[in-house]
Design a protein around this motif. Sequence first.
Motif, PDB file in Angstrom:
ATOM      1  N   GLU A 147      23.561  56.771  85.361  1.00 36.47           N
ATOM      2  CA  GLU A 147      23.023  57.369  86.240  1.00 36.47           C
ATOM      3  C   GLU A 147      22.670  58.898  86.172  1.00 36.47           C
ATOM      4  N   LEU A 185      21.419  60.122  83.382  1.00 40.59           N
ATOM      5  CA  LEU A 185      20.513  60.217  82.673  1.00 40.59           C
ATOM      6  C   LEU A 185      19.310  59.607  83.182  1.00 40.59           C
ATOM      7  N   GLY A 186      19.414  59.041  84.377  1.00 38.61           N
ATOM      8  CA  GLY A 186      18.326  58.350  85.053  1.00 38.61           C
ATOM      9  C   GLY A 186      17.821  57.230  84.869  1.00 38.61           C
ATOM     10  N   PHE A 187      18.802  56.409  84.233  1.00 37.90           N
ATOM     11  CA  PHE A 187      18.697  54.821  83.766  1.00 37.90           C
ATOM     12  C   PHE A 187      18.401  53.955  85.011  1.00 37.90           C
ATOM     13  N   LEU A 188      17.650  53.345  85.310  1.00 37.90           N
ATOM     14  CA  LEU A 188      17.835  52.249  86.474  1.00 37.90           C
ATOM     15  C   LEU A 188      18.109  51.014  85.850  1.00 37.90           C
TER      16      LEU A 188
END
Length: 432
Positions: A178, A180-183
Motif C-alpha cells: 500500500e 507504493l500504491g499497489f492494488l
Amino acid sequence: MLKKGDKKLINAWSFYDWANSVYSLVISTAVFPIYYGVVTESYETVSFLGGNFDPITLYNYALSFSFLIVAFLSPILSGIADYTGNKKKFLKVFCFLGSFSVMSLFFFTGIDTLWIGIVFTILASIGFWGSLVFYNAYLPEVAFPEQQDKVSAKGFMLGYTGSILLLLINLLMIQKPELLGFLDSAMPTRLTFLMVGVWWLGFAQITFKRLPNNVFHKKPEKDYIWKGFKELKIVFKDVINYPSLKIFLISFFLFSVGVQTIVLMAGIFGSKELGLPTSNLIAAILLVQIVAIVGAFIFSRLSSKLGNITTLKITIAIWGLVCFLAFSLDKTQENVAIYFYVLGGFIGLVLGAIQSLSRSTYSKLLPETTDHATYFSFYDVTEKIAIVLGTFVFGALISMTGSMQWSVLFLAIFFLVSFVVLSFVKKTKYVK
C-alpha cells in the motif's frame, strides 16, 4: 589495461559478486520459491510438456536439469574460451542470459503461465551458474597467489552485502504494497524479479568495463571449436595426473554435497520439519547472509596465519557440527525458532568462508597455465554433480526414514570423509 594485482582491477572483478548474488538470494532462496509455492499451492498436480507433475517436484526437476546443462556445457565452452582468449565474451553471454531470464519471470502471473516460470527458471539458473565458471577463472589473472584468499573473500562479502540490501527493499515492497500504491498484491513480488535482473545486468557493467580480455594475446585459428575440445582434453589429463588438484577436487566434491544440500534444503527443513512460519524463515535467511559477511572476513584472515588447508578443515568441522545441531531440533521444543536462528548463525559463519576459501585454494593449486577457464570448469562441474547427488541422497533418505533429521545427520558423513581426504593435499608455497 590494468595490471594484475591492481586495486581497481580487483575491485572491478569483486563487484560481479555484488551484481549476481542477488539472483542467489532473492530468486533461488527467498522470494521466487515462496511466490512459486503460493501460485501452485492449490494444485495437487500441474501440467508441463504434456506430463502431470507435483508442483514442487517439477520445480526441483527444473533446477536439476539446469545444473546438468551447465555441467555439460561449461567444460566445452571453457575450452573454446581458453583457446580463443574470449572468457569475457562468454561471461557476458551468460550474464545477459541470466539477467534477462530473471526479468522474464515478471510474466509468470499464474497457473496459466506456469511454463514461463519453469522455462525461465531453467535459463536463469544456467545463466547464473554458467557465468560463475568464467568469473571464477579470472581470479588467478586479477590477483597474485598471496592476494587470492582476501580477494575471493572480498567478492563474497560484497555479494552478501548487495543481496541483503536489495532483499530488504524487496521485502518492504512485498510486505507493505500500500505504501507504493499497489492494488494487486502479487505485483510487488513480480517487480522484484525485474529489479533483480536490472541490478545484475546493470552492476555487471562495472566489471565488464575493466576486466581484460585475451590476457595471453591468443590468436585462434579457424577451427577453434575443435581446438577448444583439444584444450579440454589436455586440461582433463592434467587434472587427473596432478595429485594435489585431484585430491582437492575429491574433497571439494564431498563437502559440496553437504554444503549445497543444506543451503538448498534449509528453508524446507525449517517450514516442513520444524513448522516455522515464513517470517521466521526470511529472518533466518537474512541472519545467514549477515553472518556470512563476517565469516568470510574472519576466515580469510585466519587462512593467512594457519594456511588454507587447516582453515578449510576448521570450516568443514563446523559444518559437521551443523548437521548434529539440525538433527537435535524438533518442532515440539520450546523456543525452536531461536534454536533455528542459532543454527542459521553457524551456517552463516562458515558459508561464505568455505565458498571463498575453496575458490582461492583451487586457484592457488593450479599449475602455471593460460587455461584458467577450462580448469575452473572442472571445479564447477564437481560442484554441480555434488548438488545433484546431495539432493538425491537427501530425498531418498526422507522417503526411507520419513524424516529430514536423519537425512541431515547422514550429510555429516560427507563432511567427515572430505576432512580426511583434504589431509592428503600436498602443501605448496601458497597452500599450507
